[in-house]
Design an enzyme around this catalytic site. Structure first.
Site, PDB file in Angstrom:
ATOM      1  N   ASP A 155      11.597   3.565  12.658  1.00 42.23           N
ATOM      2  CA  ASP A 155      10.923   2.524  13.426  1.00 42.23           C
ATOM      3  C   ASP A 155       9.724   3.178  14.111  1.00 42.23           C
ATOM      4  OD1 ASP A 155      10.018   0.614  15.212  1.00 42.23           O
ATOM      5  OD2 ASP A 155      11.923   0.436  16.303  1.00 42.23           O
ATOM      6  N   ILE A 156       8.521   2.900  13.611  1.00 42.73           N
ATOM      7  CA  ILE A 156       7.356   3.612  14.156  1.00 42.73           C
ATOM      8  C   ILE A 156       6.984   3.167  15.562  1.00 42.73           C
ATOM      9  CG2 ILE A 156       6.447   4.091  11.846  1.00 42.73           C
ATOM     10  CD1 ILE A 156       4.116   2.113  12.614  1.00 42.73           C
TER      11      ILE A 156
ATOM     12  N   TYR B 225      -5.560 -10.032  16.634  1.00 44.40           N
ATOM     13  CA  TYR B 225      -5.343  -9.139  15.498  1.00 44.40           C
ATOM     14  C   TYR B 225      -6.469  -8.104  15.413  1.00 44.40           C
ATOM     15  CZ  TYR B 225      -5.094  -7.423  10.724  1.00 44.40           C
ATOM     16  OH  TYR B 225      -5.038  -6.607   9.624  1.00 44.40           O
TER      17      TYR B 225
ATOM     18  N   LYS C  12      -6.229  -3.959  15.868  1.00 46.48           N
ATOM     19  CA  LYS C  12      -6.657  -3.002  14.849  1.00 46.48           C
ATOM     20  C   LYS C  12      -7.731  -2.055  15.392  1.00 46.48           C
ATOM     21  CE  LYS C  12      -5.277  -2.862  11.185  1.00 46.48           C
ATOM     22  NZ  LYS C  12      -4.094  -2.142  10.650  1.00 46.48           N
TER      23      LYS C  12
ATOM     24  N   ALA D  80       1.740  -2.058   9.203  1.00 49.14           N
ATOM     25  CA  ALA D  80       0.830  -2.895   9.987  1.00 49.14           C
ATOM     26  C   ALA D  80       1.437  -4.263  10.236  1.00 49.14           C
ATOM     27  CB  ALA D  80      -0.509  -3.063   9.272  1.00 49.14           C
TER      28      ALA D  80
ATOM     29  N   VAL E  72       0.837  -1.203   0.000  1.00 52.97           N
ATOM     30  CA  VAL E  72       0.000   0.000   0.000  1.00 52.97           C
ATOM     31  C   VAL E  72       0.870   1.251   0.000  1.00 52.97           C
ATOM     32  CG1 VAL E  72      -1.732   1.326   1.282  1.00 52.97           C
ATOM     33  CG2 VAL E  72      -1.927  -1.162   1.144  1.00 52.97           C
TER      34      VAL E  72
ATOM     35  N   ASP F  66     -11.487  -5.255   8.380  1.00 45.58           N
ATOM     36  CA  ASP F  66     -12.816  -5.746   8.745  1.00 45.58           C
ATOM     37  C   ASP F  66     -12.761  -6.701   9.936  1.00 45.58           C
ATOM     38  OD1 ASP F  66     -11.570  -7.815   7.299  1.00 45.58           O
ATOM     39  OD2 ASP F  66     -13.476  -8.575   6.551  1.00 45.58           O
TER      40      ASP F  66
END
Length: 200
Positions: free
Chosen positions: A35-36, A124, A128, A59, A12, A101
């Site tokens: 490095d986030i 997971y 999110k 992610a 993405v 989703d």
């Protein structure tokens, strides 16, 4: 417009970089450059970049693996997003984050809409959802949900989305175990990028 993109070498992220280069300057951060999960490094990098918009394309996406690695999933998917949202607020930048989703329980027989109540059933999904809450707690935070991402990998990378992996295995004549209890709308990376740019 100055746009900072984290995860810029991913499936993405590379498309986001390409799409936003049409409008102005893009500051592309790959994992090796930022490095986030390091909040201090994120704050410093965003302050130096002074972007108008931050688009987070990083992610932890190992849906099944997250059950055995909850700390890793929460660190990358949730707490890193909190750090990015805070850095965006300090810089006065809009913040775009991508969700999944999997924040829903899958119990409905119709497509989910924005007003549906989340009810994650996995580590997971919980990671999110927590990220969504952190992103949306910032008044200029936006969350876009994507699923089964596919598209052309960034030059020099081999990162592929879930649909690409299925096609590759079919072409190789392999058995392909896939879910049969879900209905999804796969997300094509150029569509994701165009929708993100239109929203911004």
């Amino acid at each position: 417009m100055r746009v900072a993109v984290t995860g810029a070498r991913g499936l993405v992220g590379a498309q986001i970089v390409s799409e936003f280069q049409r409008d102005g300057e893009v500051i592309a951060f790959g994992h090796e450059g930022l490095d986030i999960t390091d909040a201090a490094a994120v704050t410093a990098a965003i302050a130096a970049a002074a972007p108008d918009v931050i688009v987070n394309c990083v992610a932890y996406n190992g849906v099944d693996r997250a059950e055995g690695e909850p700390v890793e999933a929460l660190t990358l998917n949730a707490f890193a997003v909190l750090g990015l949202a805070r850095a965006a607020a300090a810089a006065g930048a809009a913040f775009v984050h991508y969700s999944s989703d999997f924040v829903f329980d899958g119990e409905t027989d119709r497509p989910y809409v924005e007003s549906d109540t989340p009810n994650p059933r996995s580590v997971y999904g919980a990671s999110k959802l927590l990220a969504d809450l952190f992103a949306l707690d910032y008044e200029r935070g936006y969350v876009l949900r994507v699923e089964s991402v596919f598209g052309k990998p960034a030059p020099g990378t081999r990162r592929k989305g879930s649909v690409d992996g299925i096609v590759e295995r079919i072409r190789a004549g392999e058995d392909v175990p896939v879910f049969v209890d879900r209905v999804v709308s796969p997300s094509y990376t150029p569509d994701i990028a165009r929708a993100t740019r239109a929203m911004v």
